[in-house]
Design a protein around this motif. Structure first.
Motif, PDB file in Angstrom:
ATOM      1  N   ASP A  25     127.779 -13.200  -3.668  1.00  0.00           N
ATOM      2  CA  ASP A  25     128.241 -13.870  -4.918  1.00  0.00           C
ATOM      3  C   ASP A  25     129.361 -14.614  -4.475  1.00  0.00           C
ATOM      4  O   ASP A  25     129.663 -15.655  -5.155  1.00  0.00           O
ATOM      5  N   TYR A  27     135.572 -17.596  -4.602  1.00  0.00           N
ATOM      6  CA  TYR A  27     135.348 -17.873  -5.780  1.00  0.00           C
ATOM      7  C   TYR A  27     133.803 -17.481  -6.132  1.00  0.00           C
ATOM      8  O   TYR A  27     132.925 -17.460  -5.099  1.00  0.00           O
ATOM      9  N   ARG A  28     133.567 -16.992  -7.271  1.00  0.00           N
ATOM     10  CA  ARG A  28     132.220 -16.740  -7.714  1.00  0.00           C
ATOM     11  C   ARG A  28     131.894 -17.132  -9.068  1.00  0.00           C
ATOM     12  O   ARG A  28     132.786 -17.294 -10.031  1.00  0.00           O
ATOM     13  N   GLU A  29     130.841 -17.203  -9.420  1.00  0.00           N
ATOM     14  CA  GLU A  29     130.351 -17.852 -10.888  1.00  0.00           C
ATOM     15  C   GLU A  29     130.139 -16.547 -11.778  1.00  0.00           C
ATOM     16  O   GLU A  29     129.561 -15.575 -11.362  1.00  0.00           O
ATOM     17  N   ASP A  35     129.914 -15.736 -15.783  1.00  0.00           N
ATOM     18  CA  ASP A  35     129.492 -16.477 -17.212  1.00  0.00           C
ATOM     19  C   ASP A  35     129.700 -17.772 -17.138  1.00  0.00           C
ATOM     20  O   ASP A  35     130.044 -18.379 -18.082  1.00  0.00           O
ATOM     21  N   TRP A  36     128.722 -18.289 -16.180  1.00  0.00           N
ATOM     22  CA  TRP A  36     128.500 -19.790 -16.135  1.00  0.00           C
ATOM     23  C   TRP A  36     129.579 -20.645 -15.563  1.00  0.00           C
ATOM     24  O   TRP A  36     129.844 -21.959 -15.724  1.00  0.00           O
ATOM     25  N   ALA A  37     130.678 -19.898 -15.031  1.00  0.00           N
ATOM     26  CA  ALA A  37     131.872 -20.631 -14.592  1.00  0.00           C
ATOM     27  C   ALA A  37     132.480 -20.134 -13.383  1.00  0.00           C
ATOM     28  O   ALA A  37     132.147 -18.890 -13.308  1.00  0.00           O
ATOM     29  N   ASP A  38     133.072 -20.744 -12.476  1.00  0.00           N
ATOM     30  CA  ASP A  38     133.615 -20.378 -11.364  1.00  0.00           C
ATOM     31  C   ASP A  38     134.970 -19.588 -11.608  1.00  0.00           C
ATOM     32  O   ASP A  38     135.816 -20.225 -12.046  1.00  0.00           O
ATOM     33  N   ALA A  88     135.784 -25.079 -12.878  1.00  0.00           N
ATOM     34  CA  ALA A  88     134.579 -24.378 -13.262  1.00  0.00           C
ATOM     35  C   ALA A  88     133.384 -24.935 -12.686  1.00  0.00           C
ATOM     36  O   ALA A  88     132.470 -24.311 -12.410  1.00  0.00           O
ATOM     37  N   ARG A  89     133.469 -26.046 -12.159  1.00  0.00           N
ATOM     38  CA  ARG A  89     132.468 -26.747 -11.466  1.00  0.00           C
ATOM     39  C   ARG A  89     132.299 -26.481 -10.205  1.00  0.00           C
ATOM     40  O   ARG A  89     131.117 -26.575  -9.315  1.00  0.00           O
ATOM     41  N   GLY A  90     133.169 -25.714  -9.724  1.00  0.00           N
ATOM     42  CA  GLY A  90     133.104 -25.132  -8.273  1.00  0.00           C
ATOM     43  C   GLY A  90     132.808 -26.379  -6.854  1.00  0.00           C
ATOM     44  O   GLY A  90     133.484 -27.266  -7.128  1.00  0.00           O
ATOM     45  N   LYS A  96     130.311 -28.111  -6.631  1.00  0.00           N
ATOM     46  CA  LYS A  96     129.661 -29.166  -7.307  1.00  0.00           C
ATOM     47  C   LYS A  96     130.570 -30.383  -7.519  1.00  0.00           C
ATOM     48  O   LYS A  96     130.370 -31.590  -7.250  1.00  0.00           O
TER      49      LYS A  96
END
Length: 398
Positions: free
Chosen positions: A157, A177-179, A181-184, A213-215, A217
């Motif tokens: 994770d 960091y890890r995702e 609830d669809w956010a980092d 939140a895009r981590g 990406k």
């Protein structure tokens, strides 16, 4: 019976006890780490010197900062398995020499070209490397071959964003960091313990929260650069506007405006104790270096521009797709010849070719990580000596 004579003066051995302590200390400070370890076994007096913390810190301060390169080498087959050597080397630009830091043989895997392999060097700090093999994470000292497992125990994770010293406590900490609830979500882990703290992002601006939140990406979190107690990352997108910064004392993210808005080849480095930025166009003849003169006010100063011999580089990359980067405070430039991926050219600050070298492997990667060797002891290595964890393979080939 023959007459007994003394040996000539020039052949007499000087007893170790007769060497002045100041001279011994000065000599030991100038030796590389491996030689210091050997000298510590000569006698009790030398061992006392080479294990003294003040000496070890002074010795660490004298070590050169060496940029790390990684590559893999095809070994052959063992039954149905295809084997690779995983290699990490440090380049000392003062001596123009490479030194093996990590080397071991492991299985090949189908996703190699996707940069998703079983072995990764995630971060470097104070002569320590944070590395993973498959889903196990380790902190290692290449100079002493010491190692310890790091929580989280697996990387299913968590993704690693950096390693640093938390100066108020003196503890080594890892940012990951890890995702969720669809956010980092970001976490701080203290090395040598199970202490994990979550970073709350509620106080940040909407734009910063969306960016974080895009981590990976949005940000090159897998390529951290540590300078003056702060972690820095370039954006994942091609256009550079801002550099993402994490203050390791305040434990806060912020933006650092870039000196230029560019689509060019960019690399962060440290010069004269401050952050610097190398910029060059792909296939270009010029490399520019900017130095951050005032961190608080984000004032950058253009330090110099290096002119490279295009005709000479074209002999190795006729399609003019090379990438040029300043990689040392002395102005050393490495040119990656993308037309022939495993060739690199080493130029000095005046644009003179110092060395050309062909990697005896493939997937050559100039990392953002800098190794400055150290023999300073750490308690988290001693805690690992109970033998309960599986030993990593990183130094088997050295």
């Amino acid at each position: 019976m023959s007459e007994v004579t003394n040996p000539p003066p020039e052949r007499r051995r000087i007893p170790l006890i007769d060497i002045p302590e100041e001279l011994v200390l000065d000599i030991l400070l100038r030796l590389p780490p491996k030689s210091v370890l050997r000298c510590g076994a000569v006698c009790k007096a030398w061992r006392s010197v080479t294990t003294d913390r003040a000496f070890l810190l002074a010795h660490h301060g004298r070590q050169p900062s060496q940029r790390l390169l990684s590559f893999v080498r095809d070994v052959g087959r063992y039954g149905n398995l295809s084997l690779l050597d995983y290699c990490v080397e440090a380049m000392d630009f003062r001596t123009r020499e490479f030194r093996s830091v990590v080397r071991f043989t492991g299985n090949n895997y189908s996703s190699l070209e996707d940069d998703d392999g079983p072995f990764t060097v995630h971060a470097a700090c104070d002569g320590l490397l944070l590395m993973s093999y498959y889903d196990s994470l380790y902190i290692c000292n290449p100079a002493t071959r010491q190692w310890a497992s790091v929580c989280p125990p697996t990387l299913h994770d968590h993704k690693i964003a950096g390693l640093y010293v938390h100066s108020p406590s003196g503890e080594y900490q890892m940012l990951s960091y890890r995702e969720v609830d669809w956010a980092d979500v970001f976490f701080i882990t203290t090395v040598g313990s199970n202490n994990v703290k979550c970073i709350t992002l509620g106080s940040y601006s909407v734009s910063m929260r969306k960016w974080l939140a895009r981590g990976s990406k949005a940000t090159e979190f897998d390529r951290p650069f540590l300078s003056n107690g702060k972690l820095h990352w370039l954006p994942e997108s091609n256009q550079l506007k801002n550099i993402l910064v994490f203050d390791t004392v305040a434990e806060e993210f912020s933006w650092l405006p870039s000196p230029v808005v560019t689509l060019d080849v960019v690399l962060l480095l440290e010069m004269e104790g401050t952050l610097a930025l190398s910029k060059s166009p792909t296939g270009g003849s010029k490399v520019d270096l900017w130095v951050l003169q005032d961190y608080k006010s984000a004032v950058w100063v253009h330090k110099y521009q290096i002119e490279l011999p295009v005709a000479e580089i074209c002999l190795f990359d006729k399609h003019e797709g090379w990438a040029s980067k300043v990689v040392s405070p002395e102005g050393d430039v490495l040119v990656d010849c993308l037309d022939r991926l495993d060739w690199q050219l080493h130029y000095d600050i005046k644009g003179n070719l110092l060395r050309k070298f062909l990697c005896n492997g493939r997937l050559l990667n100039l990392t953002t990580l800098v190794l400055k060797e150290s023999l300073v002891p750490h308690t988290f290595f001693r805690m690992q000596e109970d033998g309960s964890a599986r030993k990593p393979p990183f130094f088997r080939g050295l």
